[in-house]
Motif scaffolding. Structure first.
Motif, short mmCIF file in Angstrom:
data_model
loop_
_atom_site.label_atom_id
_atom_site.label_comp_id
_atom_site.label_asym_id
_atom_site.label_seq_id
_atom_site.Cartn_x
_atom_site.Cartn_y
_atom_site.Cartn_z
N LEU A 102 0.89 -1.24 0.09
CA LEU A 102 -0.13 0.02 -0.07
C LEU A 102 1.03 1.18 0.00
CD1 LEU A 102 -2.66 -1.19 2.57
CD2 LEU A 102 -3.22 -1.11 -0.02
N GLU A 103 2.02 1.05 0.33
CA GLU A 103 3.03 2.26 0.63
C GLU A 103 4.09 2.47 -0.13
OE1 GLU A 103 4.24 2.13 4.59
OE2 GLU A 103 2.18 2.51 5.36
N ARG A 104 3.92 1.08 -1.06
CA ARG A 104 5.35 0.88 -1.97
C ARG A 104 4.88 0.66 -3.54
NH1 ARG A 104 10.54 2.18 -0.05
NH2 ARG A 104 10.51 1.84 2.29
N GLU A 105 5.12 1.72 -4.46
CA GLU A 105 4.69 1.51 -5.97
C GLU A 105 5.74 0.36 -6.66
OE1 GLU A 105 4.79 5.16 -7.89
OE2 GLU A 105 3.04 5.80 -6.62
N ASN A 106 6.85 0.02 -5.96
CA ASN A 106 7.79 -0.96 -6.50
C ASN A 106 7.80 -2.32 -5.78
OD1 ASN A 106 9.03 0.05 -4.28
ND2 ASN A 106 11.13 -0.23 -5.15
N MET A 107 7.01 -2.74 -5.28
CA MET A 107 6.75 -4.06 -4.43
C MET A 107 5.64 -4.82 -4.93
SD MET A 107 6.72 -4.38 -0.05
CE MET A 107 6.85 -6.15 0.33
N ILE A 108 5.74 -6.15 -4.97
CA ILE A 108 4.94 -6.99 -5.35
C ILE A 108 5.12 -8.37 -4.13
CG2 ILE A 108 3.80 -8.95 -6.95
CD1 ILE A 108 4.76 -7.19 -9.12
N VAL A 109 3.73 -8.64 -3.87
CA VAL A 109 4.10 -9.91 -2.85
C VAL A 109 3.29 -11.21 -3.15
CG1 VAL A 109 3.30 -10.72 -0.47
CG2 VAL A 109 4.16 -8.34 -0.52
N PHE A 110 3.84 -12.25 -3.49
CA PHE A 110 3.27 -13.61 -3.67
C PHE A 110 2.99 -14.41 -2.40
CE2 PHE A 110 5.92 -13.71 -8.18
CZ PHE A 110 4.74 -12.52 -8.64
N ARG A 111 1.70 -14.89 -2.68
CA ARG A 111 1.30 -15.53 -1.69
C ARG A 111 0.74 -17.08 -2.40
NH1 ARG A 111 -0.21 -13.00 3.09
NH2 ARG A 111 -0.48 -15.11 4.03
N THR A 112 0.39 -18.06 -1.63
CA THR A 112 0.11 -19.32 -2.19
C THR A 112 -0.78 -20.17 -1.29
OG1 THR A 112 0.56 -21.35 -3.42
CG2 THR A 112 1.98 -20.51 -1.66
N PHE A 113 -1.79 -21.16 -1.98
CA PHE A 113 -2.50 -22.11 -1.14
C PHE A 113 -1.92 -23.25 -1.11
CE2 PHE A 113 -5.63 -19.00 -1.83
CZ PHE A 113 -6.59 -18.84 -0.73
N SER A 114 -0.90 -23.62 -1.65
CA SER A 114 0.04 -24.70 -1.88
C SER A 114 0.50 -25.24 -0.42
CB SER A 114 1.23 -24.60 -2.72
OG SER A 114 0.74 -24.52 -4.10
N LYS A 115 0.87 -24.26 0.44
CA LYS A 115 1.80 -24.81 1.63
C LYS A 115 0.70 -25.08 2.77
CE LYS A 115 5.04 -24.28 -1.22
NZ LYS A 115 5.52 -25.35 -2.22
N SER A 116 0.55 -23.99 3.48
CA SER A 116 -0.24 -23.96 4.73
C SER A 116 -1.76 -24.73 4.53
CB SER A 116 -0.43 -22.75 5.36
OG SER A 116 -1.44 -21.82 4.62
N ALA A 117 -2.37 -24.61 3.22
CA ALA A 117 -3.72 -25.21 3.04
C ALA A 117 -3.41 -26.23 2.37
CB ALA A 117 -4.34 -24.17 2.08
N GLY A 118 -2.12 -26.91 2.07
CA GLY A 118 -2.04 -28.17 1.53
C GLY A 118 -2.78 -28.49 0.10
N LEU A 119 -2.79 -27.12 -0.64
CA LEU A 119 -3.35 -27.42 -1.91
C LEU A 119 -2.35 -27.41 -3.07
CD1 LEU A 119 -6.58 -25.15 -1.48
CD2 LEU A 119 -6.41 -27.72 -1.35
N ALA A 120 -1.03 -27.85 -2.86
CA ALA A 120 -0.04 -27.68 -3.85
C ALA A 120 -0.46 -28.27 -5.25
CB ALA A 120 1.28 -28.65 -3.38
N GLY A 121 -1.12 -29.36 -5.21
CA GLY A 121 -1.54 -30.23 -6.75
C GLY A 121 -2.41 -29.26 -7.53
N LEU A 122 -3.27 -28.25 -6.84
CA LEU A 122 -4.03 -27.22 -7.55
C LEU A 122 -3.55 -26.18 -7.94
CD1 LEU A 122 -7.26 -28.31 -5.25
CD2 LEU A 122 -6.84 -29.25 -7.39
N ARG A 123 -2.58 -25.75 -7.58
CA ARG A 123 -1.80 -24.55 -8.10
C ARG A 123 -2.59 -23.25 -8.15
NH1 ARG A 123 2.36 -26.43 -7.02
NH2 ARG A 123 3.23 -24.87 -8.14
N VAL A 124 -2.78 -23.05 -6.89
CA VAL A 124 -3.73 -21.85 -6.57
C VAL A 124 -2.79 -20.81 -5.91
CG1 VAL A 124 -5.78 -21.01 -5.53
CG2 VAL A 124 -5.69 -23.20 -6.16
#
Length: 259
Positions: A102-124
């Motif tokens: 919200l404060e940085r125009e040159n930043m992107i954050v990637f998140r995933t459901f693959s690890k903590s949600a255990g959905l690695a095979g579904l690629r979300v």
């Protein structure tokens, strides 16, 4: 084509792979002892090569280390885009830096459901982007980039956050127990981790591949070993249930006693 990205190995390998596929150039800045990012060298490399993107995985794969606020701020002051991959952040003591976008125009954050949600095979997966950037990314987004099954699974996970948090807390507690037990094995040097695995350096004349093979063939226990230059002599152990930890430790102790 021809653009430069900065990658601090050893780390998640797909960013360098994708850069190669798109005819971009990857400049590697190896990590320091203990897998800390060499911030000064990264800053120098960005300016020297006029890099467009710096990729940082935090917690890092394969060692589970987290970049400090101070180091991340130094990267964000550079004239390039900083992509922070937080695939394993749910297992860390540190909070996500997604709000920084919200404060940085040159930043992107990637998140995933693959690890903590255990959905690695579904690629979300998903990203948190500056609003101005989304306008352009939307033009290139494929119409069916998430399958119906993956969408249902992700929505179900979001409806069961309390359950996922309980599983996470159990795993983090077991990670601490596993770390303490691994320190008792004479040929292993485990690294503190903020992820769902623990990286160990194999020492005392033992070879990582031999340890992996003995665990697998003699005890039915699977671990990952590395044969790449920066990780040669290391194995990575996933955190499991207390019963799985006991099985692992019984096997490691048997190998230790045979030395």
């Amino acid at each position: 084509p021809g653009d430069v990205i900065i990658d601090p190995p050893p780390t998640f390998t797909m960013y360098a792979f994708d850069a190669d596929v798109n005819a971009a150039k990857t400049v590697e800045v190896p990590r320091l002892e203990g897998f800390r990012i060499d911030i000064d060298s990264v800053c120098k490399a960005v300016l020297e090569h006029k890099a467009k993107i710096v990729f940082v995985t935090s917690p890092n794969n394969p060692d589970g280390s987290v970049i400090t606020d101070e180091d991340l701020k130094k990267l964000l002051d550079l004239p390039c885009l900083v992509v922070l991959d937080e695939a394993y952040i749910e297992f860390a003591e540190a909070e996500s830096r997604s709000s920084w976008v919200l404060e940085r125009e040159n930043m992107i954050v990637f998140r995933t459901f693959s690890k903590s949600a255990g959905l690695a095979g579904l690629r979300v997966g998903y990203g948190i982007f500056p609003s101005e950037m989304v306008t352009y990314l939307w033009r290139a987004k494929q119409p069916y980039n998430v399958s119906a099954a993956a969408e249902v699974a992700a929505c179900t996970a979001l409806e069961n956050v309390d359950y996922m948090n309980t599983i996470r807390d159990t795993l983090v507690k077991e990670r601490g127990a596993l770390m303490a037990k691994l320190e008792s094995i004479s040929f292993l040097e485990p690294f503190e981790s903020q992820s769902n695995f623990i990286l160990c350096k194999v020492s005392k004349g033992m070879e990582a591949q031999v340890v992996k093979e003995r665990l697998q063939n003699d005890h039915g226990v699977m671990v990952r070993h590395y044969n790449k230059p920066l990780l040669k002599g290391y194995i990575r152990i996933s955190v499991g249930t207390p019963q799985q930890t006991e099985t692992l430790m019984t096997a490691l102790t048997a190998i230790d006693d045979s030395l």
